[in-house]
Motif scaffolding. Structure first.
Motif, PDB file in Angstrom:
ATOM      1  N   ARG A   1       0.828  -1.206   0.000  1.00  0.00           N
ATOM      2  CA  ARG A   1       0.000   0.000   0.000  1.00  0.00           C
ATOM      3  C   ARG A   1       0.873   1.271   0.000  1.00  0.00           C
ATOM      4  O   ARG A   1       0.644   2.196  -0.770  1.00  0.00           O
ATOM      5  CB  ARG A   1      -0.908  -0.011   1.241  1.00  0.00           C
ATOM      6  CG  ARG A   1      -1.865   1.132   1.292  1.00  0.00           C
ATOM      7  CD  ARG A   1      -2.854   1.031   2.456  1.00  0.00           C
ATOM      8  NE  ARG A   1      -3.614   2.268   2.510  1.00  0.00           N
ATOM      9  CZ  ARG A   1      -4.545   2.602   1.653  1.00  0.00           C
ATOM     10  NH1 ARG A   1      -4.862   1.789   0.664  1.00  0.00           N
ATOM     11  NH2 ARG A   1      -5.165   3.756   1.747  1.00  0.00           N
ATOM     12  N   GLU A   2       1.895   1.284   0.847  1.00  0.00           N
ATOM     13  CA  GLU A   2       2.798   2.435   0.933  1.00  0.00           C
ATOM     14  C   GLU A   2       3.580   2.609  -0.366  1.00  0.00           C
ATOM     15  O   GLU A   2       3.838   3.746  -0.784  1.00  0.00           O
ATOM     16  CB  GLU A   2       3.778   2.264   2.103  1.00  0.00           C
ATOM     17  CG  GLU A   2       3.173   2.409   3.484  1.00  0.00           C
ATOM     18  CD  GLU A   2       2.412   1.178   3.940  1.00  0.00           C
ATOM     19  OE1 GLU A   2       2.437   0.142   3.234  1.00  0.00           O
ATOM     20  OE2 GLU A   2       1.767   1.242   5.008  1.00  0.00           O
TER      21      GLU A   2
ATOM     22  N   GLN B   1       1.280   4.229  -2.855  1.00  0.00           N
ATOM     23  CA  GLN B   1       1.126   5.641  -2.471  1.00  0.00           C
ATOM     24  C   GLN B   1       2.367   6.448  -2.836  1.00  0.00           C
ATOM     25  O   GLN B   1       2.268   7.539  -3.411  1.00  0.00           O
ATOM     26  CB  GLN B   1       0.901   5.762  -0.962  1.00  0.00           C
ATOM     27  CG  GLN B   1      -0.528   5.479  -0.550  1.00  0.00           C
ATOM     28  CD  GLN B   1      -0.758   5.815   0.924  1.00  0.00           C
ATOM     29  OE1 GLN B   1       0.160   6.192   1.639  1.00  0.00           O
ATOM     30  NE2 GLN B   1      -1.990   5.679   1.355  1.00  0.00           N
TER      31      GLN B   1
ATOM     32  N   ARG C   1      -0.847  10.469   6.949  1.00  0.00           N
ATOM     33  CA  ARG C   1      -0.464   9.637   5.804  1.00  0.00           C
ATOM     34  C   ARG C   1       1.008   9.854   5.448  1.00  0.00           C
ATOM     35  O   ARG C   1       1.758   8.902   5.202  1.00  0.00           O
ATOM     36  CB  ARG C   1      -1.355   9.989   4.597  1.00  0.00           C
ATOM     37  CG  ARG C   1      -1.194   9.053   3.407  1.00  0.00           C
ATOM     38  CD  ARG C   1      -2.000   9.531   2.199  1.00  0.00           C
ATOM     39  NE  ARG C   1      -1.393  10.672   1.536  1.00  0.00           N
ATOM     40  CZ  ARG C   1      -0.530  10.591   0.517  1.00  0.00           C
ATOM     41  NH1 ARG C   1      -0.194   9.421   0.041  1.00  0.00           N
ATOM     42  NH2 ARG C   1      -0.010  11.681  -0.021  1.00  0.00           N
TER      43      ARG C   1
ATOM     44  N   LEU D   1       4.035   7.075   5.342  1.00  0.00           N
ATOM     45  CA  LEU D   1       4.706   6.839   4.064  1.00  0.00           C
ATOM     46  C   LEU D   1       6.211   7.104   4.183  1.00  0.00           C
ATOM     47  O   LEU D   1       7.039   6.335   3.684  1.00  0.00           O
ATOM     48  CB  LEU D   1       4.070   7.746   3.016  1.00  0.00           C
ATOM     49  CG  LEU D   1       4.388   7.493   1.556  1.00  0.00           C
ATOM     50  CD1 LEU D   1       3.206   7.906   0.695  1.00  0.00           C
ATOM     51  CD2 LEU D   1       5.631   8.232   1.129  1.00  0.00           C
TER      52      LEU D   1
ATOM     53  N   THR E   1       8.325   4.372   5.863  1.00  0.00           N
ATOM     54  CA  THR E   1       8.726   3.317   4.925  1.00  0.00           C
ATOM     55  C   THR E   1       9.856   3.803   4.022  1.00  0.00           C
ATOM     56  O   THR E   1      10.843   3.101   3.795  1.00  0.00           O
ATOM     57  CB  THR E   1       7.511   2.891   4.078  1.00  0.00           C
ATOM     58  OG1 THR E   1       6.421   2.584   4.943  1.00  0.00           O
ATOM     59  CG2 THR E   1       7.825   1.674   3.236  1.00  0.00           C
TER      60      THR E   1
END
Lengths: 201, 201
Positions: free
Chosen positions: A158-159, A162, B183, B187, B190
């Motif tokens: 998911r990351e 994104q 968010r 993000l 990661t």
């Protein structure tokens, strides 16, 4: 009982008028920016009377909000159609990234960015766009997951999707004033390899 | 022979006036956007007479071009000072990314974005900004390499630093209308791990 025969052409005419207004709005945003995209300019470009324009979209905010929805749907439809036309095989993944990068440097991105930036200092436009931003963002994410055939149940996927969309948005802004394609191509070639690793089980 | 004593205060006054005008330009861009950032509004906000403003910056393009240079230098100086204040150790790398992310969501980014988007459809502004865009981009890249202590002679490092800056620019745009920090933080957590791997020999 069938609908009165005169109704259908009227509905079709209305739909065609709205589509012409929304396409003209996008064209005006690309060509003149937000400040030059007045309802008068859009109506003239669409070849639609002021009265008809006001009937369908009574305010500038209503017009551009509808244009954002129209724009997002058109972009999604274009991406889906292009992706369906791609041959299967190892090159498909890279081609999908190229398609997405093209979407983030094309006229629809530019039109959306004009609105996003204008909305920052325009309370009416902002109120209209904020709910759409979340929806358009979710749909773009879902579409990208589908196009890349990514499995979001796996950790990190998911990351990674994104980050890809945020990276492409940044590359879109870097391309606003000058042709950044040589740098972008080199950068995306590296990113494709990293992303493929992140998405592969 | 020393300079005549009256010269220095005059030069200092001029420098202070220019600094006030450039700071006011950035403030106006953040608060009112490009369309509201007229030379009259800036002069009033800076508390500088129209005559003095026209003397230092005869056109709106000259004013905002100087503001971009000022803005980039201020941002670079702020980042360097913040980075110097960071303690050494394993957390330093993550803190540098957080600092850069803050720069790309702060007022200086917003002011620059206003100008970049306006320049797309304003030929005079565009002619003034395009040479600066390349210079500011190069300096931001060089600063990031230094802050991350990255070795660009290693393959892939240059692209990884570029991707970081493009990603941060995209995240900056995503933060324009709504608070995207939750968010963004997830993000970037990661991304920090990926980037550390890419930069580590």
């Amino acid at each position: 009982m069938p609908a009165p025969p005169s109704r259908v052409p009227q509905q079709e005419r209305s739909r065609a008028t709205r589509a012409r207004l929304l396409e003209a709005t996008v064209d005006c945003l690309v060509e003149y920016g937000w400040s030059g995209t007045t309802t008068t300019v859009v109506a003239a470009r669409a070849g639609v009377s002021r009265g008809a324009q006001l009937h369908h979209y009574p305010t500038r905010a209503a017009l551009v909000t509808a244009a954002v929805v129209h724009l997002a749907e058109r972009r999604a439809a274009e991406l889906r159609a292009e992706a369906e036309a791609l041959p299967a095989g190892p090159r498909r993944f890279d081609r999908v990234i190229d398609m997405l990068a093209a979407a983030f440097t094309g006229p629809l991105f530019v039109a959306a960015l004009e609105l996003w930036v204008a909305a920052r200092t325009d309370p009416e436009l902002r109120a209209a766009l904020v709910p759409l931003e979340a929806r358009v963002g979710r749909e773009m994410h879902r579409l990208t997951v589908a196009l890349l055939d990514a499995d979001e149940r796996r950790p990190g996927v998911r990351e990674a999707v994104q980050a890809t969309l945020d990276l492409l948005r940044g590359l879109g802004v870097a391309n606003l004033l000058t042709d950044d394609s040589a740098r972008r191509t080199a950068l995306l070639n590296t990113w494709k390899r990293q992303l493929a690793t992140l998405l592969t089980p």
